[in-house]
Motif scaffolding. Structure first.
Motif, mmCIF file in Angstrom:
data_model
loop_
_atom_site.group_PDB
_atom_site.id
_atom_site.type_symbol
_atom_site.label_atom_id
_atom_site.label_comp_id
_atom_site.label_asym_id
_atom_site.label_seq_id
_atom_site.Cartn_x
_atom_site.Cartn_y
_atom_site.Cartn_z
ATOM 1 N N VAL A 7 -33.946 48.198 -2.292
ATOM 2 C CA VAL A 7 -33.686 47.966 -0.868
ATOM 3 C C VAL A 7 -33.624 49.289 -0.119
ATOM 4 O O VAL A 7 -34.247 49.454 0.937
ATOM 5 N N ARG A 8 -32.905 50.243 -0.647
ATOM 6 C CA ARG A 8 -32.735 51.535 0.039
ATOM 7 C C ARG A 8 -34.052 52.294 0.181
ATOM 8 O O ARG A 8 -34.298 52.920 1.197
ATOM 9 N N ARG A 9 -34.903 52.227 -0.836
ATOM 10 C CA ARG A 9 -36.199 52.934 -0.757
ATOM 11 C C ARG A 9 -37.170 52.252 0.199
ATOM 12 O O ARG A 9 -38.078 52.890 0.723
ATOM 13 N N ALA A 10 -36.984 50.964 0.428
ATOM 14 C CA ALA A 10 -37.863 50.235 1.355
ATOM 15 C C ALA A 10 -37.538 50.561 2.820
ATOM 16 O O ALA A 10 -38.372 50.359 3.697
ATOM 17 N N ALA A 11 -36.346 51.052 3.073
ATOM 18 C CA ALA A 11 -35.922 51.384 4.444
ATOM 19 C C ALA A 11 -36.490 52.733 4.869
ATOM 20 O O ALA A 11 -36.771 53.572 4.023
ATOM 21 N N PRO A 12 -36.679 52.968 6.159
ATOM 22 C CA PRO A 12 -36.401 52.053 7.254
ATOM 23 C C PRO A 12 -37.455 50.948 7.311
ATOM 24 O O PRO A 12 -38.602 51.133 6.933
ATOM 25 N N PHE A 13 -37.021 49.800 7.804
ATOM 26 C CA PHE A 13 -37.870 48.621 7.903
ATOM 27 C C PHE A 13 -38.544 48.583 9.269
ATOM 28 O O PHE A 13 -38.110 49.250 10.207
ATOM 29 N N PRO A 14 -39.605 47.781 9.408
ATOM 30 C CA PRO A 14 -40.214 47.611 10.733
ATOM 31 C C PRO A 14 -39.193 46.985 11.687
ATOM 32 O O PRO A 14 -38.286 46.271 11.252
ATOM 33 N N ARG A 15 -39.382 47.230 12.958
ATOM 34 C CA ARG A 15 -38.505 46.620 13.963
ATOM 35 C C ARG A 15 -38.706 45.115 13.967
ATOM 36 O O ARG A 15 -39.839 44.643 13.947
ATOM 37 N N PRO A 16 -37.614 44.343 14.021
ATOM 38 C CA PRO A 16 -37.773 42.896 14.144
ATOM 39 C C PRO A 16 -38.231 42.527 15.551
ATOM 40 O O PRO A 16 -38.073 43.312 16.490
ATOM 41 N N ASP A 17 -38.791 41.347 15.698
ATOM 42 C CA ASP A 17 -39.224 40.852 17.000
ATOM 43 C C ASP A 17 -38.032 40.815 17.955
ATOM 44 O O ASP A 17 -36.932 40.429 17.576
ATOM 45 N N GLN A 18 -38.259 41.188 19.200
ATOM 46 C CA GLN A 18 -37.188 41.235 20.196
ATOM 47 C C GLN A 18 -36.609 39.860 20.513
ATOM 48 O O GLN A 18 -35.497 39.756 21.031
ATOM 49 N N ALA A 19 -37.322 38.798 20.198
ATOM 50 C CA ALA A 19 -36.834 37.449 20.479
ATOM 51 C C ALA A 19 -35.771 36.994 19.477
ATOM 52 O O ALA A 19 -35.133 35.965 19.680
ATOM 53 N N ILE A 20 -35.569 37.744 18.407
ATOM 54 C CA ILE A 20 -34.527 37.405 17.441
ATOM 55 C C ILE A 20 -33.190 37.842 18.039
ATOM 56 O O ILE A 20 -32.976 39.025 18.272
ATOM 57 N N PRO A 21 -32.290 36.900 18.304
ATOM 58 C CA PRO A 21 -31.064 37.198 19.046
ATOM 59 C C PRO A 21 -29.929 37.753 18.187
ATOM 60 O O PRO A 21 -29.038 37.031 17.770
ATOM 61 N N SER A 22 -29.959 39.041 17.910
ATOM 62 C CA SER A 22 -28.893 39.659 17.145
ATOM 63 C C SER A 22 -29.021 41.169 17.238
ATOM 64 O O SER A 22 -30.129 41.694 17.348
ATOM 65 N N ASP A 23 -27.901 41.874 17.191
ATOM 66 C CA ASP A 23 -27.982 43.331 17.176
ATOM 67 C C ASP A 23 -28.081 43.859 15.753
ATOM 68 O O ASP A 23 -28.562 44.954 15.511
ATOM 69 N N LYS A 24 -27.627 43.063 14.769
ATOM 70 C CA LYS A 24 -27.789 43.384 13.352
ATOM 71 C C LYS A 24 -28.181 42.108 12.630
ATOM 72 O O LYS A 24 -27.666 41.033 12.928
ATOM 73 N N LEU A 25 -29.089 42.235 11.700
ATOM 74 C CA LEU A 25 -29.539 41.085 10.915
ATOM 75 C C LEU A 25 -29.002 41.236 9.499
ATOM 76 O O LEU A 25 -29.124 42.290 8.889
ATOM 77 N N HIS A 26 -28.414 40.172 8.986
ATOM 78 C CA HIS A 26 -27.820 40.175 7.655
ATOM 79 C C HIS A 26 -28.742 39.421 6.694
ATOM 80 O O HIS A 26 -29.174 38.316 6.999
ATOM 81 N N PHE A 27 -28.995 40.028 5.550
ATOM 82 C CA PHE A 27 -29.858 39.418 4.544
ATOM 83 C C PHE A 27 -29.199 39.508 3.180
ATOM 84 O O PHE A 27 -28.311 40.321 2.942
ATOM 85 N N ARG A 28 -29.675 38.678 2.282
ATOM 86 C CA ARG A 28 -29.239 38.710 0.896
ATOM 87 C C ARG A 28 -30.482 38.506 0.035
ATOM 88 O O ARG A 28 -31.283 37.614 0.316
ATOM 89 N N ILE A 29 -30.629 39.326 -0.982
ATOM 90 C CA ILE A 29 -31.741 39.158 -1.898
ATOM 91 C C ILE A 29 -31.233 38.994 -3.320
ATOM 92 O O ILE A 29 -30.242 39.609 -3.704
ATOM 93 N N ASP A 30 -31.889 38.140 -4.061
ATOM 94 C CA ASP A 30 -31.631 37.986 -5.487
ATOM 95 C C ASP A 30 -32.768 38.680 -6.225
ATOM 96 O O ASP A 30 -33.933 38.362 -5.978
ATOM 97 N N VAL A 31 -32.427 39.601 -7.073
ATOM 98 C CA VAL A 31 -33.432 40.319 -7.858
ATOM 99 C C VAL A 31 -33.246 39.919 -9.318
ATOM 100 O O VAL A 31 -32.155 40.095 -9.873
ATOM 101 N N ARG A 32 -34.285 39.365 -9.892
ATOM 102 C CA ARG A 32 -34.247 38.972 -11.313
ATOM 103 C C ARG A 32 -35.100 39.935 -12.124
ATOM 104 O O ARG A 32 -36.284 40.106 -11.827
ATOM 105 N N PHE A 33 -34.490 40.521 -13.107
ATOM 106 C CA PHE A 33 -35.206 41.411 -14.027
ATOM 107 C C PHE A 33 -35.452 40.632 -15.319
ATOM 108 O O PHE A 33 -34.559 39.981 -15.835
ATOM 109 N N HIS A 34 -36.697 40.714 -15.817
ATOM 110 C CA HIS A 34 -37.074 39.998 -17.052
ATOM 111 C C HIS A 34 -37.488 40.981 -18.109
ATOM 112 O O HIS A 34 -38.084 41.951 -17.875
#
Length: 108
Positions: free
Chosen positions: A81-108
């Protein structure tokens, strides 16, 4: 090899509304994060990472929210996650000043 599923804070709808835009943005983030996955892993497990993205695409918080029980796997998922940042700007129509996400990473 690892796999990632990204959970956005809103459901997907059939119209061109902010939830659709959020789902599209989530898919972009998932692709960026997957591009940083390790090529090999000697261990297997699942890690959940929670993170926040600002309207400018900056990563402001990231943390392990559910550990795999393996410090190396937890660290690898967090680094994806940290290496992927900074991320592209989200669309301005998304109503939030911060977006919260959760990812599940499975290692096999």
């Amino acid at each position: 090899m690892s796999s990632v599923s990204l959970h956005s804070p809103a459901p997907v709808s059939q119209t061109s509304s902010p939830p659709d835009l959020l789902a599209a943005y989530s898919a972009r983030l998932r692709a960026l994060i997957l591009a940083r996955q390790p090529t090999t892993s000697a261990s297997s497990g699942q890690v959940t990472i929670g993170f926040e993205v600002t309207l400018t695409g900056d990563l402001v918080n990231s943390a392990v929210t559910a550990s795999s029980g393996n410090v190396r796997l937890d660290r690898a998922a967090l680094n994806m996650v940290r290496r992927a940042a900074p991320f592209p700007r989200p669309d301005q129509a998304i109503p939030s000043d911060k977006l919260h996400f959760r990812i599940d990473v499975r290692f096999h």
